[in-house]
Design an enzyme around this catalytic site. Structure first.
Site, short mmCIF file in Angstrom:
data_model
loop_
_atom_site.label_atom_id
_atom_site.label_comp_id
_atom_site.label_asym_id
_atom_site.label_seq_id
_atom_site.Cartn_x
_atom_site.Cartn_y
_atom_site.Cartn_z
N CYS A 72 6.38 0.11 7.41
CA CYS A 72 5.56 1.26 6.61
C CYS A 72 6.77 1.73 5.63
O CYS A 72 7.89 1.66 5.96
CB CYS A 72 5.40 2.29 7.56
SG CYS A 72 4.94 3.74 6.62
N LEU A 73 6.54 1.85 4.26
CA LEU A 73 7.65 2.12 3.49
C LEU A 73 8.28 3.46 3.83
O LEU A 73 9.24 3.83 3.22
CB LEU A 73 7.00 2.31 2.08
CG LEU A 73 6.52 0.99 1.46
CD1 LEU A 73 5.98 1.16 0.19
CD2 LEU A 73 7.67 0.00 1.49
N HIS A 118 -2.37 7.34 7.04
CA HIS A 118 -1.52 8.31 6.31
C HIS A 118 -1.96 9.57 5.80
O HIS A 118 -1.47 10.72 5.95
CB HIS A 118 -0.83 7.56 5.07
CG HIS A 118 0.38 7.05 5.50
ND1 HIS A 118 1.39 7.15 6.16
CD2 HIS A 118 0.71 5.66 5.16
CE1 HIS A 118 2.29 6.21 6.24
NE2 HIS A 118 1.91 5.32 5.53
N GLY A 125 0.89 -1.12 0.15
CA GLY A 125 0.09 -0.09 0.12
C GLY A 125 0.78 1.28 0.09
O GLY A 125 2.19 1.18 0.71
N GLN A 179 2.87 10.01 1.05
CA GLN A 179 4.12 9.43 1.07
C GLN A 179 4.94 9.71 -0.09
O GLN A 179 6.26 9.59 -0.09
CB GLN A 179 4.01 7.87 1.24
CG GLN A 179 3.37 7.26 2.43
CD GLN A 179 3.61 5.82 2.63
OE1 GLN A 179 2.33 5.11 2.18
NE2 GLN A 179 4.25 5.22 3.31
N HIS A 199 -4.41 1.19 7.52
CA HIS A 199 -2.96 1.85 7.74
C HIS A 199 -2.47 3.20 6.42
O HIS A 199 -2.55 4.27 6.93
CB HIS A 199 -1.88 0.84 7.29
CG HIS A 199 -0.67 1.32 7.09
ND1 HIS A 199 0.37 0.88 8.16
CD2 HIS A 199 0.07 2.08 6.40
CE1 HIS A 199 1.68 1.41 7.64
NE2 HIS A 199 1.60 2.27 6.88
N GLU A 200 -3.55 2.97 5.53
CA GLU A 200 -3.37 4.00 4.36
C GLU A 200 -4.18 5.25 4.65
O GLU A 200 -3.94 6.20 4.38
CB GLU A 200 -3.60 3.62 2.94
CG GLU A 200 -2.74 2.24 2.68
CD GLU A 200 -1.19 2.76 2.85
OE1 GLU A 200 -0.88 3.63 2.62
OE2 GLU A 200 -0.63 1.55 2.98
ZN ZN Z 1 2.87 3.49 5.74
#
Ligand code: ZN
Length: 204
Positions: free
Chosen positions: A127-128, A173, A84, A89, A169-170
């Site tokens: 998380c990226l 963000h 995701g 991000q 999660h997204e």
């Molecule tokens: Zn993340």
């Protein structure tokens, strides 16, 4: 959101001698994947970047630019080995994210979680934008999410388990919320210890 690290299986130790060319091919593919991952991660905002703490605004125009951005984010997500990726991000303060649901790539624009059910479960999340940090996060097991796709068509998804976790999660963000805000005090402390040296390097 980051995919779990893959464990490599080394049961067939003699394969190397039987198929030397295939092994070389594998090694080359792995090196290429790693290089792509590094390049992708360099394009994803990392912890300490203030944009990750900002609330994204509603998308009002469903144009080609949005579709192009979404396609680029899907490619980045896969290259970075993620499941995701939210617009914030990549420095875009608009409410949309991409995610992969059982092999299908989806774009959700102006997403709203309209139902939460099935109880909660605590599981590790990465998380990226947070490097190798993984912390336990409590999430709802089932959610219904309503959104638009990149063309402005209505989408309603009833999700459970992993995809339900990913969309929670997204959506976080898009509100400037990170997994370190949702974990226990001890895990947060450990995560910050892991993240602090990166912040010092970045501020030089
Ligand atoms: Zn993340």
């Amino acid at each position: 959101m980051a995919e779990h690290e893959h464990e490599h299986d080394h049961e067939h130790e003699d394969a190397e001698h039987e198929h030397p060319e295939e092994q070389d091919g594998d090694a080359e593919r792995e090196a290429e994947q790693l290089a792509r991952k590094r390049i992708a991660l360099a394009q994803i905002r990392q912890f300490g970047d203030p944009v990750l703490r900002m609330r994204a605004g509603e998308v009002e125009t469903f144009d080609e630019e949005l579709a192009r951005l979404a396609d680029r984010m899907i490619a980045l997500m896969h290259d970075a080995d993620g499941v995701g990726l939210a617009a914030t991000q990549v420095g875009i303060l608009r409410r949309f994210f991409v995610f992969s649901q059982d092999g299908v790539d989806r774009v959700l624009v102006n997403p709203v979680i309209t139902r939460r059910g099935g109880g909660v479960e605590i599981d590790d999340e990465g998380c990226l934008s947070l490097g190798a940090v993984r912390v336990p996060v409590e999430r709802q097991l089932e959610v219904t999410i309503e959104a638009k796709d990149a063309n402005g068509a209505e989408v309603k998804l009833e999700l459970e388990g992993m995809p339900a976790r990913v969309v929670q999660h997204e959506v976080d963000h898009l509100d400037g919320v990170l997994i370190i805000d949702r974990t226990d005090a001890e895990s947060r402390k450990e995560a910050m210890a892991q993240l602090r040296p990166r912040l010092l390097l970045a501020s030089r």
